[in-house]
Write a protein that holds these residues in place. Structure first.
Motif, mmCIF file in Angstrom:
data_model
loop_
_atom_site.group_PDB
_atom_site.id
_atom_site.type_symbol
_atom_site.label_atom_id
_atom_site.label_comp_id
_atom_site.label_asym_id
_atom_site.label_seq_id
_atom_site.Cartn_x
_atom_site.Cartn_y
_atom_site.Cartn_z
ATOM 1 N N ILE A 1 -2.047 9.712 -7.451
ATOM 2 C CA ILE A 1 -2.917 8.570 -7.225
ATOM 3 C C ILE A 1 -2.334 7.929 -6.021
ATOM 4 O O ILE A 1 -2.914 7.055 -5.459
ATOM 5 C CB ILE A 1 -2.733 7.640 -8.151
ATOM 6 C CG1 ILE A 1 -1.832 7.021 -8.744
ATOM 7 C CG2 ILE A 1 -3.561 8.149 -9.574
ATOM 8 C CD1 ILE A 1 -1.754 5.641 -9.722
ATOM 9 N N GLY A 2 -1.332 8.678 -5.153
ATOM 10 C CA GLY A 2 -0.688 7.868 -4.002
ATOM 11 C C GLY A 2 -1.767 7.294 -2.928
ATOM 12 O O GLY A 2 -1.761 6.139 -2.683
ATOM 13 N N GLY A 3 -2.430 8.275 -2.508
ATOM 14 C CA GLY A 3 -3.580 8.109 -1.333
ATOM 15 C C GLY A 3 -4.677 7.634 -1.665
ATOM 16 O O GLY A 3 -5.646 7.507 -0.838
ATOM 17 N N GLU B 1 -4.539 3.272 -14.957
ATOM 18 C CA GLU B 1 -3.167 3.056 -15.847
ATOM 19 C C GLU B 1 -3.712 2.450 -17.208
ATOM 20 O O GLU B 1 -3.063 2.769 -17.903
ATOM 21 C CB GLU B 1 -2.436 1.806 -15.041
ATOM 22 C CG GLU B 1 -1.498 2.238 -13.967
ATOM 23 C CD GLU B 1 -0.681 3.089 -14.270
ATOM 24 O OE1 GLU B 1 0.114 2.618 -15.422
ATOM 25 O OE2 GLU B 1 0.020 3.974 -13.678
ATOM 26 N N SER C 1 4.059 13.974 -9.756
ATOM 27 C CA SER C 1 4.447 12.572 -9.381
ATOM 28 C C SER C 1 3.520 11.488 -9.326
ATOM 29 O O SER C 1 2.259 12.218 -9.170
ATOM 30 C CB SER C 1 5.496 12.539 -8.249
ATOM 31 O OG SER C 1 4.609 12.601 -6.972
ATOM 32 N N GLU C 2 3.596 10.309 -9.602
ATOM 33 C CA GLU C 2 2.693 9.328 -9.285
ATOM 34 C C GLU C 2 2.017 9.387 -7.775
ATOM 35 O O GLU C 2 0.973 8.965 -7.798
ATOM 36 C CB GLU C 2 3.136 7.921 -9.732
ATOM 37 C CG GLU C 2 1.998 6.971 -9.663
ATOM 38 C CD GLU C 2 2.437 5.425 -10.279
ATOM 39 O OE1 GLU C 2 1.898 4.545 -9.990
ATOM 40 O OE2 GLU C 2 3.793 5.581 -10.774
ATOM 41 N N GLU C 3 3.038 9.088 -7.068
ATOM 42 C CA GLU C 3 2.521 9.263 -5.634
ATOM 43 C C GLU C 3 1.423 10.586 -5.320
ATOM 44 O O GLU C 3 0.552 10.252 -4.489
ATOM 45 C CB GLU C 3 3.768 9.454 -4.766
ATOM 46 C CG GLU C 3 3.522 9.460 -3.208
ATOM 47 C CD GLU C 3 2.821 8.208 -2.701
ATOM 48 O OE1 GLU C 3 2.249 8.392 -1.727
ATOM 49 O OE2 GLU C 3 2.834 7.268 -3.272
ATOM 50 N N ARG C 4 1.952 11.682 -5.807
ATOM 51 C CA ARG C 4 1.140 12.927 -5.632
ATOM 52 C C ARG C 4 -0.122 12.916 -6.262
ATOM 53 O O ARG C 4 -1.148 13.355 -5.788
ATOM 54 C CB ARG C 4 2.066 14.137 -6.088
ATOM 55 C CG ARG C 4 0.983 15.288 -5.974
ATOM 56 C CD ARG C 4 1.148 15.878 -4.567
ATOM 57 N NE ARG C 4 0.503 17.238 -4.597
ATOM 58 C CZ ARG C 4 -0.053 17.989 -3.574
ATOM 59 N NH1 ARG C 4 0.159 17.168 -2.498
ATOM 60 N NH2 ARG C 4 -0.612 19.151 -3.808
ATOM 61 N N TYR D 1 2.892 11.062 -14.877
ATOM 62 C CA TYR D 1 1.978 11.480 -13.699
ATOM 63 C C TYR D 1 2.722 12.833 -13.084
ATOM 64 O O TYR D 1 3.990 12.803 -13.134
ATOM 65 C CB TYR D 1 1.833 10.509 -12.428
ATOM 66 C CG TYR D 1 1.151 9.216 -12.902
ATOM 67 C CD1 TYR D 1 -0.139 9.753 -12.729
ATOM 68 C CD2 TYR D 1 1.610 8.152 -13.132
ATOM 69 C CE1 TYR D 1 -1.295 8.436 -13.055
ATOM 70 C CE2 TYR D 1 0.925 7.221 -13.233
ATOM 71 C CZ TYR D 1 -0.492 7.266 -13.360
ATOM 72 O OH TYR D 1 -1.262 6.335 -13.751
ATOM 73 N N GLN E 1 -4.355 14.827 -12.261
ATOM 74 C CA GLN E 1 -5.200 14.677 -10.984
ATOM 75 C C GLN E 1 -6.113 13.363 -11.256
ATOM 76 O O GLN E 1 -6.651 13.452 -12.238
ATOM 77 C CB GLN E 1 -5.895 15.693 -10.702
ATOM 78 C CG GLN E 1 -6.850 15.691 -9.461
ATOM 79 C CD GLN E 1 -7.346 17.121 -9.354
ATOM 80 O OE1 GLN E 1 -7.575 17.720 -10.312
ATOM 81 N NE2 GLN E 1 -8.184 17.338 -8.091
ATOM 82 N N VAL F 1 -6.573 1.796 -9.419
ATOM 83 C CA VAL F 1 -5.109 2.328 -9.912
ATOM 84 C C VAL F 1 -5.238 1.535 -11.272
ATOM 85 O O VAL F 1 -4.643 2.069 -12.336
ATOM 86 C CB VAL F 1 -3.930 2.169 -9.055
ATOM 87 C CG1 VAL F 1 -2.742 2.522 -9.633
ATOM 88 C CG2 VAL F 1 -4.260 3.026 -7.811
#
Length: 78
Positions: free
Chosen positions: A15-17, A26, A10-13, A7, A72, A22
């Motif tokens: 798909i985080g919110g 994945e 980053s993964e948080e950025r 990602y 994204q 998910v």
């Protein structure tokens, strides 16, 4: 080297919110590593787009690094 996915940034950025599925993202990312990665010769469109579990996923393939980069994941509009 072995093909992988990542990602970016980053993964948080990415798909985080998001209230996205998910697990489906994945799973599809793992398929992309196998399908798009192994057969990619460096040609084609720079960014690719998919519908995954109602979400819009944007990614690109980097053959030199043997990498599928997911940029994204946009959840469906309610």
């Amino acid at each position: 080297m072995t093909w992988s996915r990542e990602y970016l940034p980053s993964e948080e950025r990415v798909i985080g919110g998001a209230p996205a599925d998910v697990a489906a993202v994945e799973h599809r990312a793992a398929e992309l590593v196998y399908l798009d990665g192994a057969g990619d010769e460096g040609g084609g469109e720079p960014m690719r787009h998919l519908d995954v579990a109602g979400c819009f996923m944007t990614y690109y393939v980097v053959p030199r690094l043997e990498l599928v980069a997911i940029c994204q994941v946009t959840p469906p509009v309610a």
